[in-house]
Design a protein around this motif. Structure first.
Motif, mmCIF file in Angstrom:
data_model
loop_
_atom_site.group_PDB
_atom_site.id
_atom_site.type_symbol
_atom_site.label_atom_id
_atom_site.label_comp_id
_atom_site.label_asym_id
_atom_site.label_seq_id
_atom_site.Cartn_x
_atom_site.Cartn_y
_atom_site.Cartn_z
ATOM 1 N N VAL A 73 61.820 48.619 47.478
ATOM 2 C CA VAL A 73 60.766 48.236 47.303
ATOM 3 C C VAL A 73 59.463 49.377 47.165
ATOM 4 N N VAL A 74 59.787 50.450 48.003
ATOM 5 C CA VAL A 74 58.956 51.644 47.811
ATOM 6 C C VAL A 74 59.149 52.207 46.274
ATOM 7 N N ASP A 75 60.541 52.273 46.097
ATOM 8 C CA ASP A 75 61.104 52.853 44.601
ATOM 9 C C ASP A 75 60.551 51.984 43.730
ATOM 10 N N LEU A 76 60.468 50.851 43.797
ATOM 11 C CA LEU A 76 60.005 49.775 42.909
ATOM 12 C C LEU A 76 58.635 49.727 42.414
ATOM 13 N N LEU A 77 57.926 50.013 43.527
ATOM 14 C CA LEU A 77 56.376 50.144 43.275
ATOM 15 C C LEU A 77 55.939 51.548 42.727
ATOM 16 N N GLY A 78 56.718 52.664 43.335
ATOM 17 C CA GLY A 78 56.568 54.052 42.895
ATOM 18 C C GLY A 78 56.768 54.211 41.486
ATOM 19 N N ARG A 79 58.054 53.976 40.969
ATOM 20 C CA ARG A 79 58.412 54.152 39.738
ATOM 21 C C ARG A 79 57.281 53.274 38.714
ATOM 22 N N ALA A 80 56.751 52.217 39.081
ATOM 23 C CA ALA A 80 55.786 51.618 38.223
ATOM 24 C C ALA A 80 54.512 52.243 38.215
ATOM 25 N N HIS A 108 54.058 60.752 39.058
ATOM 26 C CA HIS A 108 52.859 60.482 38.377
ATOM 27 C C HIS A 108 51.669 61.238 39.148
ATOM 28 N N SER A 109 52.148 62.503 39.241
ATOM 29 C CA SER A 109 51.162 63.346 39.680
ATOM 30 C C SER A 109 50.047 63.192 40.888
ATOM 31 N N ASN A 110 50.558 62.365 41.976
ATOM 32 C CA ASN A 110 49.564 62.218 42.935
ATOM 33 C C ASN A 110 49.819 63.085 44.058
ATOM 34 N N LEU A 111 49.041 64.190 43.875
ATOM 35 C CA LEU A 111 49.127 65.427 44.787
ATOM 36 C C LEU A 111 48.695 64.649 46.272
ATOM 37 N N GLY A 112 47.609 63.973 46.333
ATOM 38 C CA GLY A 112 47.045 63.767 47.703
ATOM 39 C C GLY A 112 48.173 63.056 48.849
ATOM 40 N N ILE A 113 48.928 61.959 48.296
ATOM 41 C CA ILE A 113 49.907 61.452 48.990
ATOM 42 C C ILE A 113 50.947 62.293 49.029
ATOM 43 N N GLY A 114 51.407 62.841 47.977
ATOM 44 C CA GLY A 114 52.612 63.810 47.772
ATOM 45 C C GLY A 114 52.661 64.815 48.765
ATOM 46 N N ALA A 143 64.864 58.716 53.655
ATOM 47 C CA ALA A 143 65.026 58.171 52.360
ATOM 48 C C ALA A 143 63.895 57.449 51.928
ATOM 49 N N ILE A 144 63.019 56.503 52.578
ATOM 50 C CA ILE A 144 61.979 55.996 52.089
ATOM 51 C C ILE A 144 60.915 56.776 51.650
ATOM 52 N N CYS A 145 60.825 57.901 52.547
ATOM 53 C CA CYS A 145 59.612 58.835 52.311
ATOM 54 C C CYS A 145 60.094 59.405 51.037
ATOM 55 N N GLY A 146 61.287 59.883 50.786
ATOM 56 C CA GLY A 146 61.798 60.519 49.722
ATOM 57 C C GLY A 146 61.232 59.760 48.403
ATOM 58 N N CYS A 147 61.637 58.557 48.419
ATOM 59 C CA CYS A 147 61.456 57.668 47.288
ATOM 60 C C CYS A 147 59.738 57.717 46.801
ATOM 61 N N LEU A 148 59.013 57.738 47.886
ATOM 62 C CA LEU A 148 57.663 57.966 47.559
ATOM 63 C C LEU A 148 57.295 59.225 47.186
ATOM 64 N N LEU A 149 57.878 60.386 47.679
ATOM 65 C CA LEU A 149 57.502 61.733 47.023
ATOM 66 C C LEU A 149 57.944 61.784 45.799
ATOM 67 N N GLY A 150 59.009 61.404 45.359
ATOM 68 C CA GLY A 150 59.754 61.541 43.904
ATOM 69 C C GLY A 150 58.650 60.740 43.053
ATOM 70 N N ALA A 172 52.420 51.512 47.460
ATOM 71 C CA ALA A 172 53.882 51.811 47.914
ATOM 72 C C ALA A 172 53.393 52.537 49.126
ATOM 73 N N PHE A 173 52.423 53.430 49.487
ATOM 74 C CA PHE A 173 51.882 53.984 50.593
ATOM 75 C C PHE A 173 51.544 52.982 51.640
ATOM 76 N N GLU A 174 50.780 52.018 50.914
ATOM 77 C CA GLU A 174 50.098 51.117 52.183
ATOM 78 C C GLU A 174 51.461 50.072 52.547
ATOM 79 N N PHE A 175 52.337 49.847 51.579
ATOM 80 C CA PHE A 175 53.466 49.034 52.026
ATOM 81 C C PHE A 175 54.154 49.656 53.004
ATOM 82 N N ILE A 176 54.336 51.123 53.046
ATOM 83 C CA ILE A 176 55.243 51.805 53.985
ATOM 84 C C ILE A 176 54.534 51.782 55.295
ATOM 85 N N LYS A 177 53.178 51.749 55.297
ATOM 86 C CA LYS A 177 52.625 51.553 56.677
ATOM 87 C C LYS A 177 52.686 50.205 57.264
ATOM 88 N N LYS A 178 53.147 49.298 56.550
ATOM 89 C CA LYS A 178 53.411 47.757 57.268
ATOM 90 C C LYS A 178 54.644 47.440 57.611
#
Length: 517
Positions: free
Chosen positions: A301-308, A340-346, A328-335, A314-320
């Motif tokens: 799901v994290v990969d699903l939201l992140g790729r889109a 998508h060049s999101n430096l803050g969360i990355g 592996a989950i954090c790795g999906c989000l970092l990718g 996706a970050f909020e989903f991880i918190k829940k």
């Protein structure tokens, strides 16, 4: 005429199968009293065998004042490939009596004619000789022996040779031959056997064969459905994934399990079907699909939201997530942050990952690329220094392509060919893939060194026009190499298959099965 002159003309004759012209070259050496070296004598043998004139080739071999292992092997290979068993054996005996040190290629083609033309005792004797000379473990000799015993119905002996091979390539596994053997021997179609065939064909990139077996099955277990779903998912066939999953639910004969859901979510993730994927995930959490969500399903799901591009969601989903998020989950989000060049969360997730997996080079590379894309070169340098301090090394990229049952491996190096023609057709390097503090020209040179470009170029010149160019990469394929492959397909009208660490990319013209997603 000198050696180089003769060699150049003779090679042309070999490539064109120009028999009369080659004979004239040979005649010229005789009339001018030119004494060929062993190499040129051997090229004459190769020429005559390529032109199917084995008598002339043998005459050249007999006239040679000096022979080496290549000369003998060229002749023995020609005889064995054409079924002249006694002549091939005669050459082998001459090799042994002459004291010439043989090599693995001397024996690579012998099991073929051993199976077809020799009796059991002679086969065993030659096999014993191969063992004595310590060539059994060589992949080509071992594969040929394996093939001989498999065709002879001696599966236990074939398996014994297989287990002894130090490396196993696509030649060793003879998947199609096993399938053919099953069909010819009329072995009952056990479901476990059919499941294995579906899995094998899917992993080899042949979904048509896999689906053909799936459709003819009298009964299907959940493993049957999963094998087909995973195959479609890995190849980016998102429509087929959803259609097959809906068919599974409509038939209601087999209940989906955790692997089923994982395959469908993965297919949705790589196919831009995030809303449909979320619906399936909610069906799982609500009990409509009787599968308990776990780390892998949440990671999908994290990969699903992140790729889109829905990185914040996706970050909020991880918190829940009701447990500590895995690496592996954090790795999906970092990718996703990198794409998508999101430096803050990355940056936040990246440093968490460095704590979780301090020896995983991939995390350093992705975070470094994220810093580089933002122009934070001091942070890039700091990360590289940290890698050196902790002795963390990045796996070098390499690409593989199989041509004529030989697996060729390419590593990064200079590649300049084809670039001008590609640019004329509209290709321009995607320099965003090169995250180094260098100028544009230097970035382009770095991109040209990617190993998949070399493998694709080799495939273009080494395979017939009608054959699929299939390249395997040990790491993820970058955007620019993906574009490069599309231009090869477009300009040369070639079908291309790129298989990276995670995915298959089927490219025809300018379209890829991943939808450029």
């Amino acid at each position: 005429m000198n050696l180089q002159d003769y060699n150049t003309v003779l090679n042309e004759c070999v490539s064109k199968r120009a028999f009369k012209e080659g004979q004239r070259v040979h005649a010229h050496t005789i009339k001018t009293h030119y004494l060929p070296c062993v190499y040129l004598w051997t090229r004459l043998i190769v020429f005559y065998t390529k032109c199917d004139s084995l008598g002339d080739a043998r005459h050249v071999l007999n006239e040679m004042p000096e022979r080496n292992v290549v000369s003998w092997t060229a002749m023995i290979s020609a005889y064995s490939q054409r079924g002249y068993a006694s002549q091939a054996l005669s050459i082998l005996v001459q090799i042994l009596r002459s004291g010439t040190e043989s090599n693995e290629f001397t024996f690579a083609t012998m099991p073929y004619f051993m199976y077809r033309f020799l009796g059991f005792c002679l086969r065993e004797a030659i096999h014993s000789l191969i063992i004595k000379l310590n060539f059994k473990a060589h992949v080509y000799v071992g594969s040929s022996l394996l093939d001989m015993y498999a065709k002879d119905g001696k599966i236990h002996e074939a398996r014994g040779i297989f287990e002894c091979l130090p490396e196993r390539d696509v030649v060793s596994y003879h998947g199609k031959q096993v399938h053919n053997h099953l069909l010819c021997s009329e072995v009952p179609s056990f479901v476990i056997l059919q499941n294995s065939l579906i899995d094998m064909y899917s992993k080899c990139g042949n979904l048509t064969y896999a689906r053909r077996i799936f459709d003819t099955m009298r009964e299907r277990t959940v493993i049957s459905w999963n094998a087909m779903l995973v195959g479609y998912s890995k190849h980016g066939e998102r429509r087929e994934v959803l259609e097959l999953f809906n068919l599974m639910r409509d038939e209601n004969k087999v209940k989906p399990d955790s692997v089923t859901v994982l395959a469908v979510l993965s297919g949705c993730s790589h196919g831009g079907q995030e809303d449909k994927g979320m619906d399936i995930f909610y069906d799982m959490t609500s009990g409509k699909i009787s599968v308990q969500p776990d780390t892998k399903r949440y990671g999908c799901v994290v990969d699903l939201l992140g790729r889109a591009g829905r990185v914040e969601e996706a970050f909020e989903f991880i918190k829940k997530i009701p447990f500590e998020p895995s690496a592996a989950i954090c790795g999906c989000l970092l990718g996703a942050c990198s794409v998508h060049s999101n430096l803050g969360i990355g940056e936040f997730v990246g440093h968490r990952l460095l704590e979780f997996e301090p020896e995983n080079a991939g995390n350093y590379v992705i975070l470094s690329n994220l810093y580089a894309s933002a122009g934070r070169w001091e942070d890039v340098t700091s990360l590289r220094n940290l890698m050196l301090k902790k002795a963390v090394t990045k796996e070098p990229g390499r690409s593989l392509i199989e041509v004529d049952q030989v697996l060729q491996t390419f590593h990064p190096s200079d590649l300049q060919e084809l670039l001008v023609r590609f640019k004329e057709a509209g290709y321009f390097p995607d320099l965003s893939c090169v995250l180094h503090d260098v100028d544009e020209e230097q970035k382009e040179k770095i991109l040209l060194s990617h190993s998949e470009k070399l493998a694709l170029s080799f495939g273009l010149i080494a395979t017939p026009e009608s054959v699929l160019i299939c390249v395997i990469k040990n790491l993820r394929i970058c955007v620019d190499c993906h574009n490069f492959a599309k231009y090869i397909s477009k300009i040369y009208s070639r079908e291309v298959s790129l298989r990276d660490k995670n995915w298959f990319h089927g490219i025809v013209g300018e379209k890829c099965s991943c939808g450029d997603y």
